[in-house]
Design a protein around this motif. Sequence first.
Motif, PDB file in Angstrom:
ATOM      1  N   ILE A  82      -5.797  -8.432  -9.201  1.00 27.25           N
ATOM      2  CA  ILE A  82      -4.607  -8.487  -8.344  1.00 27.25           C
ATOM      3  C   ILE A  82      -3.503  -9.317  -8.979  1.00 27.25           C
ATOM      4  O   ILE A  82      -2.320  -8.951  -8.915  1.00 27.25           O
ATOM      5  CB  ILE A  82      -4.980  -9.055  -6.960  1.00 27.25           C
ATOM      6  N   SER A  85      -1.768  -7.314 -11.546  1.00 25.50           N
ATOM      7  CA  SER A  85      -0.997  -6.261 -10.889  1.00 25.50           C
ATOM      8  C   SER A  85       0.331  -6.796 -10.384  1.00 25.50           C
ATOM      9  O   SER A  85       1.399  -6.202 -10.611  1.00 25.50           O
ATOM     10  CB  SER A  85      -1.816  -5.682  -9.727  1.00 25.50           C
ATOM     11  N   ILE A  86       0.287  -7.938  -9.725  1.00 29.89           N
ATOM     12  CA  ILE A  86       1.499  -8.521  -9.143  1.00 29.89           C
ATOM     13  C   ILE A  86       2.449  -8.997 -10.237  1.00 29.89           C
ATOM     14  O   ILE A  86       3.663  -8.734 -10.181  1.00 29.89           O
ATOM     15  CB  ILE A  86       1.126  -9.687  -8.209  1.00 29.89           C
ATOM     16  N   LYS A 103      -0.071   0.481  -7.363  1.00 29.69           N
ATOM     17  CA  LYS A 103      -1.298   0.714  -6.597  1.00 29.69           C
ATOM     18  C   LYS A 103      -1.715  -0.578  -5.907  1.00 29.69           C
ATOM     19  O   LYS A 103      -1.772  -1.637  -6.531  1.00 29.69           O
ATOM     20  CB  LYS A 103      -2.410   1.194  -7.525  1.00 29.69           C
ATOM     21  N   ALA A 104      -2.029  -0.478  -4.611  1.00 28.64           N
ATOM     22  CA  ALA A 104      -2.500  -1.636  -3.847  1.00 28.64           C
ATOM     23  C   ALA A 104      -3.939  -1.404  -3.408  1.00 28.64           C
ATOM     24  O   ALA A 104      -4.337  -0.278  -3.103  1.00 28.64           O
ATOM     25  CB  ALA A 104      -1.622  -1.858  -2.624  1.00 28.64           C
ATOM     26  N   GLU A 107      -3.718  -4.083   2.302  1.00 24.93           N
ATOM     27  CA  GLU A 107      -2.400  -4.137   2.928  1.00 24.93           C
ATOM     28  C   GLU A 107      -1.618  -5.360   2.458  1.00 24.93           C
ATOM     29  O   GLU A 107      -0.421  -5.280   2.177  1.00 24.93           O
ATOM     30  CB  GLU A 107      -2.552  -4.162   4.452  1.00 24.93           C
ATOM     31  N   HIS A 109      -1.996  -7.027  -0.358  1.00 23.66           N
ATOM     32  CA  HIS A 109      -1.619  -6.785  -1.754  1.00 23.66           C
ATOM     33  C   HIS A 109      -0.367  -5.910  -1.814  1.00 23.66           C
ATOM     34  O   HIS A 109       0.570  -6.179  -2.569  1.00 23.66           O
ATOM     35  CB  HIS A 109      -2.798  -6.117  -2.471  1.00 23.66           C
ATOM     36  N   GLY A 110      -0.327  -4.862  -0.996  1.00 24.05           N
ATOM     37  CA  GLY A 110       0.822  -3.972  -0.974  1.00 24.05           C
ATOM     38  C   GLY A 110       2.100  -4.683  -0.575  1.00 24.05           C
ATOM     39  O   GLY A 110       3.168  -4.439  -1.150  1.00 24.05           O
ATOM     40  N   LEU A 113       3.326  -6.694  -3.497  1.00 21.56           N
ATOM     41  CA  LEU A 113       3.907  -5.825  -4.522  1.00 21.56           C
ATOM     42  C   LEU A 113       5.334  -5.422  -4.148  1.00 21.56           C
ATOM     43  O   LEU A 113       6.224  -5.389  -5.008  1.00 21.56           O
ATOM     44  CB  LEU A 113       3.037  -4.584  -4.709  1.00 21.56           C
ATOM     45  N   VAL A 121       4.610   1.792  -2.891  1.00 24.69           N
ATOM     46  CA  VAL A 121       3.238   1.263  -2.954  1.00 24.69           C
ATOM     47  C   VAL A 121       2.294   2.347  -2.469  1.00 24.69           C
ATOM     48  O   VAL A 121       2.517   2.962  -1.420  1.00 24.69           O
ATOM     49  CB  VAL A 121       3.083  -0.001  -2.088  1.00 24.69           C
ATOM     50  N   ALA A 123      -1.896   3.391  -1.811  1.00 23.15           N
ATOM     51  CA  ALA A 123      -3.247   2.856  -1.594  1.00 23.15           C
ATOM     52  C   ALA A 123      -4.203   4.036  -1.596  1.00 23.15           C
ATOM     53  O   ALA A 123      -4.532   4.570  -0.537  1.00 23.15           O
ATOM     54  CB  ALA A 123      -3.312   2.089  -0.276  1.00 23.15           C
TER      55      ALA A 123
END
Length: 226
Positions: A82, A85-86, A103-104, A107, A109-110, A113, A121, A123
């Motif tokens: 994560i 990703s961020i 991609k998350a 929720e 994480h999304g 982002l 975003v 999922a």
Amino acid sequence: MAELQTEPVVVIGLGRFGSALARELVERGTEVLGIDNRPKLVQSMVGQIPHVITADTTDIEALRQLGVAEFNRAVVAIGTDIQASILTTSLLSELGIADIWAKAISEQHGKILERVGAHHVVAPEHDMGERVAHLLSGRILDYVEVDADFAVIKTKPPRDVVGIPLRDSKLRSRWDVTVVAVKPQAAMAGRQPGFTYATPDTVLNYGDLILVVGAIDAVERFAATE
């Protein structure tokens, strides 16, 4: 006819989702730069993606050296890491990428982002689970969510709308949905073309397939009608 030209895409993270996406884009004629920080994985993708490179995408200088800043579209498909990703999404935003997809895996994480610069975003696991749940729970044969509260479904017409023109079916007032296309039962046997646009004069029959659009709760209520 001129060949359709599409802008190149950089895909960062070549796990199952990222590699499948990259291969599909390549098959559709889109130039793809694939990046992952795992050398063995990158090596396995040689021949499947024309341009694939091992790099640390949490390093903005590495991104600059690879020419990522020249892309208008990027997908961050990093899976379980994560933090990477961020940070990668944030650096792409800093580089001025105009269209960032990320991609998350949750929720929360999304939401992060989106805050750091993702324009879209996705999922995949959540979306697929939701789609399958709709398919298992009623008469919906296919389901596509096109916005947070709007969907298109494929189903069969309920008894109340069979045998009459759509203009007389009161779909809007009774269910607040719209039938946009119909595939007659004869088409499934190859005797007629497939889906065609529905008109106010269209008459539905038992066994037809229809595409219905509307708010999610509305299309679900319509699909549950016998």
